[in-house]
Design a protein around this motif. Structure first.
Motif, PDB file in Angstrom:
ATOM      1  N   TYR A   1      76.820  37.925  32.543  1.00  0.00           N
ATOM      2  CA  TYR A   1      75.696  38.955  33.244  1.00  0.00           C
ATOM      3  C   TYR A   1      74.629  39.556  32.253  1.00  0.00           C
ATOM      4  CZ  TYR A   1      78.800  38.462  37.145  1.00  0.00           C
ATOM      5  OH  TYR A   1      79.372  37.899  38.114  1.00  0.00           O
ATOM      6  N   ALA A   2      74.950  39.681  30.911  1.00  0.00           N
ATOM      7  CA  ALA A   2      74.022  40.550  30.122  1.00  0.00           C
ATOM      8  C   ALA A   2      72.690  39.770  30.011  1.00  0.00           C
ATOM      9  CB  ALA A   2      74.572  40.860  28.733  1.00  0.00           C
ATOM     10  N   THR A   3      71.342  40.282  29.659  1.00  0.00           N
ATOM     11  CA  THR A   3      70.221  39.865  29.439  1.00  0.00           C
ATOM     12  C   THR A   3      70.287  38.940  27.865  1.00  0.00           C
ATOM     13  OG1 THR A   3      69.148  41.630  28.469  1.00  0.00           O
ATOM     14  CG2 THR A   3      69.009  41.377  30.920  1.00  0.00           C
ATOM     15  N   GLU A   4      69.332  38.243  27.635  1.00  0.00           N
ATOM     16  CA  GLU A   4      69.282  37.580  26.205  1.00  0.00           C
ATOM     17  C   GLU A   4      69.118  38.712  25.191  1.00  0.00           C
ATOM     18  OE1 GLU A   4      66.998  34.378  23.590  1.00  0.00           O
ATOM     19  OE2 GLU A   4      66.503  34.663  25.824  1.00  0.00           O
ATOM     20  N   GLU A   5      68.610  39.683  25.598  1.00  0.00           N
ATOM     21  CA  GLU A   5      68.137  40.924  24.982  1.00  0.00           C
ATOM     22  C   GLU A   5      69.111  41.782  24.351  1.00  0.00           C
ATOM     23  OE1 GLU A   5      65.015  44.733  24.163  1.00  0.00           O
ATOM     24  OE2 GLU A   5      64.950  43.592  25.951  1.00  0.00           O
ATOM     25  N   GLN A   6      70.078  42.060  25.704  1.00  0.00           N
ATOM     26  CA  GLN A   6      71.154  42.729  25.640  1.00  0.00           C
ATOM     27  C   GLN A   6      72.453  42.143  24.484  1.00  0.00           C
ATOM     28  OE1 GLN A   6      71.840  43.128  29.836  1.00  0.00           O
ATOM     29  NE2 GLN A   6      70.871  45.173  29.902  1.00  0.00           N
ATOM     30  N   LEU A   7      72.387  40.760  24.795  1.00  0.00           N
ATOM     31  CA  LEU A   7      73.302  39.943  23.810  1.00  0.00           C
ATOM     32  C   LEU A   7      72.979  40.037  22.578  1.00  0.00           C
ATOM     33  CD1 LEU A   7      73.932  37.028  26.350  1.00  0.00           C
ATOM     34  CD2 LEU A   7      75.764  38.580  25.784  1.00  0.00           C
ATOM     35  N   LEU A   8      71.663  39.792  22.435  1.00  0.00           N
ATOM     36  CA  LEU A   8      71.312  39.893  20.993  1.00  0.00           C
ATOM     37  C   LEU A   8      71.785  41.190  20.303  1.00  0.00           C
ATOM     38  CD1 LEU A   8      67.777  38.304  21.102  1.00  0.00           C
ATOM     39  CD2 LEU A   8      69.606  37.352  19.590  1.00  0.00           C
ATOM     40  N   ILE A   9      71.355  42.370  20.846  1.00  0.00           N
ATOM     41  CA  ILE A   9      71.582  43.561  20.252  1.00  0.00           C
ATOM     42  C   ILE A   9      73.079  43.815  20.111  1.00  0.00           C
ATOM     43  CG2 ILE A   9      71.845  45.955  20.988  1.00  0.00           C
ATOM     44  CD1 ILE A   9      69.229  45.606  22.703  1.00  0.00           C
ATOM     45  N   GLN A  10      73.993  43.252  21.181  1.00  0.00           N
ATOM     46  CA  GLN A  10      75.592  43.156  21.033  1.00  0.00           C
ATOM     47  C   GLN A  10      75.935  42.652  19.832  1.00  0.00           C
ATOM     48  OE1 GLN A  10      77.950  45.025  22.194  1.00  0.00           O
ATOM     49  NE2 GLN A  10      79.741  44.012  21.482  1.00  0.00           N
ATOM     50  N   TYR A  11      75.539  41.136  19.414  1.00  0.00           N
ATOM     51  CA  TYR A  11      75.819  40.370  18.529  1.00  0.00           C
ATOM     52  C   TYR A  11      75.598  40.940  17.156  1.00  0.00           C
ATOM     53  CZ  TYR A  11      78.259  36.736  21.356  1.00  0.00           C
ATOM     54  OH  TYR A  11      78.985  36.279  22.052  1.00  0.00           O
ATOM     55  N   ARG A  12      74.269  41.436  17.169  1.00  0.00           N
ATOM     56  CA  ARG A  12      73.781  42.065  15.825  1.00  0.00           C
ATOM     57  C   ARG A  12      74.416  43.187  15.476  1.00  0.00           C
ATOM     58  NH1 ARG A  12      67.309  41.472  17.815  1.00  0.00           N
ATOM     59  NH2 ARG A  12      67.106  39.246  16.887  1.00  0.00           N
ATOM     60  N   ASN A  13      74.962  44.253  16.589  1.00  0.00           N
ATOM     61  CA  ASN A  13      75.580  45.486  16.260  1.00  0.00           C
ATOM     62  C   ASN A  13      76.871  45.110  15.649  1.00  0.00           C
ATOM     63  OD1 ASN A  13      73.630  46.991  17.012  1.00  0.00           O
ATOM     64  ND2 ASN A  13      74.455  47.374  19.049  1.00  0.00           N
ATOM     65  N   GLN A  14      77.633  43.982  16.217  1.00  0.00           N
ATOM     66  CA  GLN A  14      78.814  43.396  15.716  1.00  0.00           C
ATOM     67  C   GLN A  14      78.761  42.880  14.227  1.00  0.00           C
ATOM     68  OE1 GLN A  14      80.421  40.721  18.104  1.00  0.00           O
ATOM     69  NE2 GLN A  14      80.975  41.760  19.968  1.00  0.00           N
ATOM     70  N   SER A  15      77.719  42.097  14.077  1.00  0.00           N
ATOM     71  CA  SER A  15      77.517  41.709  12.498  1.00  0.00           C
ATOM     72  C   SER A  15      77.170  42.756  11.554  1.00  0.00           C
ATOM     73  CB  SER A  15      76.326  40.691  12.697  1.00  0.00           C
ATOM     74  OG  SER A  15      76.018  40.115  11.237  1.00  0.00           O
TER      75      SER A  15
END
Length: 413
Positions: A75-89
């Motif tokens: 369900y997350a938007t592409e922008e939200q997913l990018l933020i999540q994965y970047r935060n994890q990294s």
């Protein structure tokens, strides 16, 4: 979570101690990062207790819930997913800079949501844009990373379909304690004895100076795997960048080498189903020429196999070839665990994708040099099992001699 018996609680403490003191070889005042799911949180707390008892400077538990991840990915938007994965990294990089050591608690789950092809492509592109293009850096063990299985009711009922609830749960823990050598009065001593045998076999393989392996069995496998230049056999223990010994997988029964990425030929058939991202791939075969998969087929999950092979150029080549004898504790269980960490230690296996730098003896650890030696590079590393009780493994030695090093699944060293 159901109430645990006193006996299981005692053995869980021993298991956690093994993971902390041998798995990651925790040092005093070191940060210990434990990754778990909501279903394995109960054991993460026991590992935390073992960590503090061993002198950890701090223990941080990272909850990675598959169900929550599935909802986010759907369900997350592409922008939200990018933020999540970047935060994890970014968080991972901070941990590494702090010289933390990492424990991952493994338990397969069905708590996922099937994604559309478009959504899967979006996620794949996001991950590729954030992750480094190869696993070479991670496999170089700059920090100590370790993974071990943890029983859950859902997983236990899948492994033991005739049992239910508490009975299945207790049976799975009994099995895990057995395959990790934690079912004795002194689990550390039992583990060390097991590792000593494994390392002895590894030394014998290295002494042979093997250049090529030939695998043949009645499933139809007839595979020739030439090893990378300057290859050394690896397995059991590992050493981080500072020379600290640790054990990245508990359990472990494998001794593995690096195939030359350009010199694998023949056909291989899987012997145990591969479960990847909760999808089953089975009844499959891969045909290699010049080190690359040139054709493939599968009775189950062909679409998922095709997607795996299309990840990048290195995904169609081998990064690992591993020997596992049929007399191991895992092999004797004759169980399908639905989890590669356990299933790969049942029998011989190979891995598509990145190879391990530790298998190459060379002071130059640069990617270009490792590539020139034949070590494969990729964003993936996926093991699958192809060993059988009738497997015969022949080695071509540097002196030109041939030697059967495994006959019907047993070492002949």
């Amino acid at each position: 979570m159901m109430k645990l018996s006193n006996e299981i609680v005692k053995q869980l403490a021993e298991y956690a101690k093994l993971i902390v003191t041998r798995g990651v070889s925790l040092e005093r005042n070191q940060l210990l990062v434990v990754t778990c799911s909501s279903d394995t949180l109960y054991f993460a707390k026991i590992v935390a207790s073992a960590g503090y008892a061993a002198g950890a400077g701090d223990v941080q538990i990272r909850l990675e819930d598959e169900g929550l991840n599935a909802l986010r990915n759907q369900y997350a938007t592409e922008e939200q997913l990018l933020i999540q994965y970047r935060n994890q990294s970014s968080l991972n990089e901070q941990y590494i800079e702090s010289k933390a050591c990492f424990v991952r608690l493994i338990a397969p789950t069905d708590d996922v949501i099937a994604l559309t092809d478009e959504r899967e492509l979006l996620l794949s592109n996001i991950v590729k844009s954030i992750r480094k293009p190869s696993l070479i850096d991670q496999f170089a063990f700059v920090v100590r990373r370790q993974a071990s299985p943890v029983a859950t009711i859902a997983w236990a009922e899948k492994v033991f379909p005739l049992l239910h609830g508490e009975e299945a749960f207790a049976k799975l823990w009994e099995t895990i304690f057995h395959i990790t050598y934690c079912n004795s009065n002194n689990s550390i001593e039992s583990w060390d004895k097991h590792i000593a045998t494994l390392l002895s076999n590894k030394a014998k393989l290295n002494a042979l100076d093997i250049k090529k392996l030939i695998f043949i069995n009645e499933l139809g496998t007839n595979l020739e795997v030439e090893l990378a230049d300057n290859n050394q056999w690896f397995g059991g223990n590992c050493f981080d960048i500072e020379g600290k010994e640790f054990y990245p997988s508990i359990p472990t029964e494998e001794i593995f080498a690096a195939p030359h990425r350009l010199k694998v030929t023949g056909v291989v058939y899987n012997s145990i189903p591969l479960y990847l991202n909760n999808e089953c791939i089975d009844g499959f075969q891969l045909t290699f020429s010049g080190g690359e998969v040139t054709s493939f087929d599968a009775k189950v999950g062909k679409k998922h196999l095709a997607a795996l092979l299309a990840t990048d150029e290195g995904a169609r080549r081998l990064g690992e070839v591993a020997l596992v004898h049929n007399g191991s504790r895992l092999a004797e269980q004759n169980l399908l665990f639905y989890e590669t960490l356990c299933d790969e230690n049942r029998t011989c296996h190979i891995a598509l994708g990145a190879g391990y730098p530790g298998c190459i003896v060379d002071t130059d650890r640069s990617r270009n040099n490792l590539l020139s030696k034949g070590l494969n590079q990729s964003a993936i590393h996926v093991d699958f099992m192809f060993g059988t009780p009738d497997m015969i493994v022949t080695a071509l030695l540097a002196n030109g001699e041939e030697k059967v090093i495994m006959n019907k699944g047993e070492y002949n060293l």
